[in-house]
Structure formats: C-alpha cells, structure tokens
Write a protein that holds these residues in place. Structure first.
Motif, PDB file in Angstrom:
ATOM      1  N   SER A 219      75.517  -4.019 -44.157  1.00 44.85           N
ATOM      2  CA  SER A 219      75.740  -3.025 -45.198  1.00 44.85           C
ATOM      3  C   SER A 219      76.622  -1.899 -44.666  1.00 44.85           C
ATOM      4  N   ALA A 225      71.373  -0.059 -46.990  1.00 47.61           N
ATOM      5  CA  ALA A 225      70.663  -0.910 -46.026  1.00 47.61           C
ATOM      6  C   ALA A 225      69.158  -0.715 -46.136  1.00 47.61           C
ATOM      7  N   SER A 247      73.320  -1.975 -40.413  1.00 47.66           N
ATOM      8  CA  SER A 247      73.998  -0.941 -41.180  1.00 47.66           C
ATOM      9  C   SER A 247      75.188  -0.428 -40.378  1.00 47.66           C
ATOM     10  N   THR A 254      67.558   5.046 -41.453  1.00 52.07           N
ATOM     11  CA  THR A 254      67.717   3.754 -40.786  1.00 52.07           C
ATOM     12  C   THR A 254      67.045   3.777 -39.423  1.00 52.07           C
TER      13      THR A 254
END
Length: 305
Positions: A219, A225, A247, A254
């Motif tokens: 992503s 993501a 990501s 994240t």
C-alpha cells in the motif's frame, strides 16, 4: 543585552545579531549566545526587532498531512529552539487548499515558509513566490524507489502474487516496477483507494471478492494499509501467514500494529529543512526542495509466502 554579552564574552552587537538570526555570526557562536540568553531568561523584544530589521520571527508551516508527526515535530522543535513562532496551516482537503491560496493569509506576517509533505501545484508555488520570502519544501521522496525496496523484500520472502494499492490520483505506471522484477501483473490486483482507513477496508473487500487472493499487498498509504490489515483480520486471515502486508508510508498507526513499512528519517529531515530555511533567511541561500531518505523497517506483517 549588555548583561548577556558580558556573560557570553562577546560584544552586544554580536548578541543582537545572534538573537535576531542575522548574518555575520557563526552557528557555534549563535547557539552559545542563545543558550546563555536562555539561562539568563533574556527575551528579545519582537516588535522592536521587527521594526529594526524587518523580521517577524515567525514561520508558516504548510502540511497536507498531520500524520507526519515526526517530520512536523522535528521542524517545530528546531524553529522554536531558534526563537521563531510557528503558524501551522493544515491543507488536507481541496477546500482548505483553495481557500488558503486564494486568500493568502500570510501577508507580511512571516519570514519564511516550510512546506511539509504537500505537493504544490504550479499556481500554488507561484502564489507563495509573491510573498518574497524563502520557501523550503520537504517532499515525500520517490514512491518508485520505496516500491522497489518493498517488492524486493517480498520477492526475497518468496512472494510472486503481489497486489498494489495506490492512493487516488497515482497513475497505473507503478505496475512497471513489478514487471521489472519479473512479476505477472493481474489487473484486479492494482487498486486505488482514498487515503483513509475506510478506503483500505474497501480495498480489502475487493480483494476478498476476487477468485483468489494475492500472497502479499503493498500500500502506498499508511492509513490504507491499516484498513487492509483490520479488514483481513476480521475476515479471519492471518497476517503474515495468509497475506503479507507492506506500507510505503510509515505512521504511528502502522508502527503500533506492527506493519512492515518504508520509513523516512522524518524528525532529522524536519530539522535539516529548518536549518536550510533559516540559512536562506540570513541570506545564505534561496528556496530549496528536500526529499525524505527511505529505509525498510521489517515488522510482524511480512513473512514467507
């Protein structure tokens, strides 16, 4: 000012130049005088300084994404350390951007502009140029380079079926990176998404509705993501046992859930951009553009195919 000069062992003129950010003072002396002034709780009179030297001691910081917390924190900390106020403008949607550049509220209020992770259109750059102050940009860096790093990592883990999720507005040519690595491209595995968690969930739904799942997803956006991660987990898919996820945009979110990501040295780049901007204000250079350096941070979301 004379008390600061005596304590620092320099002239009052040097103290004045150092605290106002004027040329003719080395960085080492400037830092030393600033520290002495702080210890003595000396504060320069901003209004008098502005009248004397034309300085406002304020910097406009433009960003389209407050999720870049480390980049913003690095820049803001460096500016405040140098004695500058920060005027923050978050231009995260078309309406706020249009309004800002039409009204140009900065006027003669700032000594410079710092644009963080926001791609300026030609007309927007031209509008900033009318302020006649230095402008320093920090771009997100080369998305293709980040993609090559991510794909190389996944290929090394044995993945050949890789889906690519791109933010709205990014063209399809990024598929070329996968082709160059010898991967087969399936049209249904190149998807676009709004840069939101909900957009990522919708992308995951599209993948789950396909005839078979890829073994990995890359992503371009951190929030997307996270949405993919959450939706796949709700469907009972194990990450990374069933699907690996990378990501190209590292965020606090994240990091929190353990998604492998491409990370830029954001705090340090924010500080370097401020140093370049303050140098330009002192007459040591003009406007400039900086890019974030990239490195892969492997976390729990990637594993063997």
């Amino acid at each position: 000012m004379s008390d600061v000069a005596r304590a620092a062992g320099v002239s009052a003129a040097t103290v004045s130049r150092a605290l106002r950010g004027e040329p003719g003072v080395s960085e080492a002396t400037r830092r030393y005088v600033t520290e002495v002034a702080k210890r003595m709780k000396y504060a320069i009179a901003r209004d008098a300084s502005s009248l004397a030297g034309g300085r406002r001691f304020a910097i406009a910081v433009l960003t389209g994404d407050v999720g870049r917390g480390d980049l913003l924190a690095g820049a803001e900390g460096a500016l405040r350390q140098a004695g500058f106020d920060v005027l923050l403008y978050v231009l995260g949607d078309a309406g706020s951007r249009t309004g800002f550049f039409e009204e140009m509220p900065l006027g003669r209020r700032v000594d410079g502009v710092l644009a963080l992770s926001i791609v300026l259109a030609e007309a927007e750059s031209a509008a900033l140029a009318t302020l006649d102050v230095p402008v320093v940009r920090v771009d997100d860096g080369d998305l293709r380079s980040a993609l090559r790093i991510a794909v190389g990592h996944l290929i090394g883990l044995g993945h050949r079926d890789i889906a690519l999720v791109l933010a709205d507005g990014v063209d399809e040519s990024y598929d070329e990176v996968l082709v160059a690595e010898g991967l087969e491209i399936r049209p249904e595995w190149t998807l676009w998404s709004s840069p939101t968690v909900v957009g990522g969930e919708q992308v995951a739904d599209a993948l789950l509705d396909g005839d078979r799942l890829p073994t990995a997803v890359v992503s371009s956006n951190g929030e997307v993501a996270l949405g993919v991660f959450m939706r796949l987990r709700r469907d009972g898919r194990a990450i990374p046992a069933d699907i690996s996820l990378v990501s190209l945009d590292d965020r606090d979110l994240t990091r929190a859930v353990g998604i492998t990501a491409i990370e830029g040295a954001q705090r340090e780049e924010g500080e370097r951009a401020v140093a370049a901007l303050l140098g330009s204000i002192r007459g040591d250079g003009g406007s400039s553009v900086h890019g974030l350096s990239a490195r892969l941070v492997v976390r729990d979301s990637t594993g063997p195919a």
